[in-house]
Design a protein around this motif. Structure first.
Motif, PDB file in Angstrom:
ATOM      1  N   ALA A  22       0.812  -1.219   0.000  1.00 36.44           N
ATOM      2  CA  ALA A  22       0.000   0.000   0.000  1.00 36.44           C
ATOM      3  C   ALA A  22       0.840   1.262   0.000  1.00 36.44           C
ATOM      4  O   ALA A  22       0.296   2.358  -0.058  1.00 36.44           O
ATOM      5  CB  ALA A  22      -0.928   0.005   1.226  1.00 36.44           C
ATOM      6  N   GLY A  23       2.157   1.109   0.060  1.00 32.09           N
ATOM      7  CA  GLY A  23       2.995   2.296   0.123  1.00 32.09           C
ATOM      8  C   GLY A  23       3.842   2.516  -1.103  1.00 32.09           C
ATOM      9  O   GLY A  23       4.719   3.377  -1.103  1.00 32.09           O
ATOM     10  N   LYS A  53      -2.183   9.464   5.914  1.00 34.14           N
ATOM     11  CA  LYS A  53      -2.827   8.146   5.917  1.00 34.14           C
ATOM     12  C   LYS A  53      -2.097   7.160   6.825  1.00 34.14           C
ATOM     13  O   LYS A  53      -2.735   6.376   7.527  1.00 34.14           O
ATOM     14  CB  LYS A  53      -2.970   7.628   4.494  1.00 34.14           C
ATOM     15  N   ASP A  54      -0.767   7.207   6.864  1.00 36.83           N
ATOM     16  CA  ASP A  54      -0.043   6.274   7.727  1.00 36.83           C
ATOM     17  C   ASP A  54      -0.262   6.594   9.204  1.00 36.83           C
ATOM     18  O   ASP A  54      -0.385   5.689  10.042  1.00 36.83           O
ATOM     19  CB  ASP A  54       1.452   6.296   7.419  1.00 36.83           C
ATOM     20  N   GLU A 147      -0.283   0.222   6.376  1.00 35.47           N
ATOM     21  CA  GLU A 147      -1.596  -0.150   5.841  1.00 35.47           C
ATOM     22  C   GLU A 147      -1.586  -1.571   5.299  1.00 35.47           C
ATOM     23  O   GLU A 147      -2.566  -2.316   5.455  1.00 35.47           O
ATOM     24  CB  GLU A 147      -2.020   0.825   4.740  1.00 35.47           C
ATOM     25  N   THR A 148      -0.498  -1.973   4.682  1.00 35.27           N
ATOM     26  CA  THR A 148      -0.376  -3.343   4.196  1.00 35.27           C
ATOM     27  C   THR A 148      -0.500  -4.335   5.352  1.00 35.27           C
ATOM     28  O   THR A 148      -1.144  -5.386   5.221  1.00 35.27           O
ATOM     29  CB  THR A 148       0.970  -3.542   3.489  1.00 35.27           C
ATOM     30  N   LEU A 149       0.100  -4.013   6.489  1.00 36.61           N
ATOM     31  CA  LEU A 149       0.035  -4.898   7.648  1.00 36.61           C
ATOM     32  C   LEU A 149      -1.397  -5.021   8.169  1.00 36.61           C
ATOM     33  O   LEU A 149      -1.827  -6.106   8.578  1.00 36.61           O
ATOM     34  CB  LEU A 149       0.966  -4.387   8.740  1.00 36.61           C
ATOM     35  N   THR A 162     -10.790  -4.025  -0.487  1.00 38.50           N
ATOM     36  CA  THR A 162     -11.743  -3.311  -1.342  1.00 38.50           C
ATOM     37  C   THR A 162     -11.619  -1.796  -1.189  1.00 38.50           C
ATOM     38  O   THR A 162     -12.205  -1.048  -1.967  1.00 38.50           O
ATOM     39  CB  THR A 162     -13.195  -3.707  -1.006  1.00 38.50           C
ATOM     40  N   ARG A 163     -10.865  -1.361  -0.188  1.00 42.24           N
ATOM     41  CA  ARG A 163     -10.708   0.074   0.072  1.00 42.24           C
ATOM     42  C   ARG A 163      -9.239   0.392   0.314  1.00 42.24           C
ATOM     43  O   ARG A 163      -8.447  -0.487   0.638  1.00 42.24           O
ATOM     44  CB  ARG A 163     -11.549   0.511   1.284  1.00 42.24           C
ATOM     45  N   THR A 164      -8.919   1.653   0.182  1.00 43.07           N
ATOM     46  CA  THR A 164      -7.565   2.109   0.453  1.00 43.07           C
ATOM     47  C   THR A 164      -7.628   3.412   1.231  1.00 43.07           C
ATOM     48  O   THR A 164      -8.578   4.191   1.077  1.00 43.07           O
ATOM     49  CB  THR A 164      -6.769   2.282  -0.855  1.00 43.07           C
ATOM     50  N   MET A 165      -6.630   3.642   2.097  1.00 41.12           N
ATOM     51  CA  MET A 165      -6.604   4.853   2.912  1.00 41.12           C
ATOM     52  C   MET A 165      -6.080   6.022   2.083  1.00 41.12           C
ATOM     53  O   MET A 165      -5.003   5.932   1.489  1.00 41.12           O
ATOM     54  CB  MET A 165      -5.727   4.642   4.141  1.00 41.12           C
TER      55      MET A 165
END
Length: 449
Positions: A22-23, A53-54, A147-149, A162-165
């Motif tokens: 996600a990064g 976001k992080d 976010e991946t974690l 299905t979503r992302t920050m």
């Protein structure tokens, strides 16, 4: 059921859930986590200006973050877990520090750009350098964005991505950070921040330093989107980020006086890697399109943009010249092997610790100071967009192929595309419920049908 079998099951769950980094570039996480490691680093350094976001993940999804770390530490055999957070984010540090188990610690990173780069993180945390052209696993380290974690922890429970920050910031009334459906239009995401406050806006998808300038507000959020920065088209930052290759090569050829500041401030050069942007600039003066003797100094460039947006006193564009030179090196079969690159590596520069790019000064240099006093606070988004357009090739690996057809009705979380065969790749899931329309390279879902 044995622990080893449980962990093998975790890798498959992470793949089936569609988890990607996600990064960064969206590398499939199931491949990355199969390596053994001594140290797991959770990357929450968040280098790009105006993104939150992080920090939102660290403060609001702490339990899932720590659960994701625990799962990967067991899977990889890592005995040490580290959460990397910039010193300036004391609210994140003070929030999560009391929650840490004995085998996980905080690494307070310096308030500089690009502290969140994997090469910087690994060196700061372990004192070891990743081999030139190599990966963290080569020195026993696994790096994952925070976010991946969280997504890995959810995958273990069977929940797909299905979503992302996303942080929405810049020329908007009310900047915010929220989990938004993948495929949501930029225009719909920006509307949640109130009115756009400038004429003729464009969007930087990602961060000001490394994101992509997008003019079409009908473009969609991808699985690797992290921020939508709304800026006037006439701003200096946008003008510099949208130079054509013909322009930046012509200007660089005539304007570079070989002052070497681009090289002396390059983070990778300061770590001792064989990249020298000023020599790549000098190669513009050669008669051929590619100089075998000079342009090879571009290969180790990480494209962080320090050379262009911070160091160059002439406002030239060494970063894009390095990027296009890397493309030409590959096309002309001049790409060096990792062993050849490693053979050119030097000691860490004695002035490295004094040449970090201060985060606060970078914001001013980029012309973003007017937005910096507004925090993009967490926003709980309860509404579902009426339409999403999900790109099939938004992740690294094999492009997935649709497993649905036009007219099908899907529910949120359903698999709508899978990679063909056994090659590297992950499935794509519906981010809303609705009726499917297939277009070239995209799957559109309309909630109202």
């Amino acid at each position: 059921m044995s622990g080893a079998l449980d962990m093998n099951s975790l890798v498959e769950k992470v793949r089936n859930a569609g988890v990607v980094g996600a990064g960064g570039a969206g590398f499939p996480s199931y491949v990355k986590i199969e390596a053994q490691a001594d140290v797991l680093i959770a990357n929450g350094a968040e280098c790009e200006p105006l993104l939150f976001k992080d920090q939102t993940i660290i403060q609001r999804f702490s339990a899932e973050l720590l659960q994701g770390m625990a799962l990967l530490m067991e899977l990889t055999g890592a005995s040490r877990g580290v959460i990397a957070i910039k010193e300036m984010h004391q609210d994140s540090i003070s929030h999560i520090e009391p929650l840490l188990p004995a085998n996980i610690e905080i690494k307070a990173m310096p308030n500089v750009y690009p502290a969140g780069d994997e090469y910087e993180l690994v060196y700061e945390v372990t004192g070891n350098r990743i081999p030139a052209g190599g990966l963290p696993k080569d020195v026993g380290v696994l790096v994952q964005n925070v976010e991946t974690l969280v997504n890995i922890a959810r995958a273990e429970q069977g929940t797909p991505v299905t979503r992302t920050m996303i942080t929405v910031h810049g020329e908007v009334e009310h900047p915010y950070t929220a989990l938004l459906p993948i495929g949501m239009r930029f225009a719909d995401a920006i509307s949640l921040a109130g009115a756009i406050t400038c004429d003729d806006p464009v969007v930087i998808d990602g961060g000001a330093m490394m994101g992509q300038v997008v003019e079409d507000l009908d473009a969609s959020i991808s699985a690797v989107s992290s921020g939508l920065l709304v800026l006037p088209r006439e701003s200096n930052l946008v003008k510099r980020r949208t130079q054509t290759e013909k322009e930046y090569r012509r200007i660089g050829k005539s304007g570079c006086d070989q002052c070497t500041l681009c090289t002396e401030m390059c983070p990778r050069y300061l770590l001792g890697y064989p990249v020298q942007p000023h020599l790549v600039m000098r190669s513009l003066l050669t008669t051929g399109e590619v100089s075998e003797t000079l342009s090879v100094h571009a290969q180790a460039c990480c494209e962080c943009n320090v050379c262009t947006l911070w160091a160059c006193p002439e406002q030239l564009n060494p970063r894009d010249i390095c990027a296009s030179t890397k493309r030409d090196l590959k096309a002309n079969d001049l790409w060096l092997t990792p062993e050849q690159l490693q053979g050119q590596t030097r000691e860490v520069h004695s002035m490295r610790e004094y040449r970090g790019v201060p985060s606060s000064r970078l914001v001013r240099k980029l012309g973003l100071a007017k937005y910096d006093n507004r925090t993009a606070y967490w926003k709980e988004v309860d509404t579902t967009p009426s339409r999403v357009v999900i790109a099939l090739h938004q992740r690294m690996g094999q492009p997935p192929e649709p497993v649905v057809k036009t007219g099908d009705t899907v529910v949120e979380g359903a698999v709508i595309a899978k990679p063909p065969g056994e090659g590297m790749g992950v499935p794509v899931h519906a981010s809303i419920s609705g009726k499917v329309t297939l277009t070239n390279g995209f799957i559109e879902i309309n909630a109202g049908n």
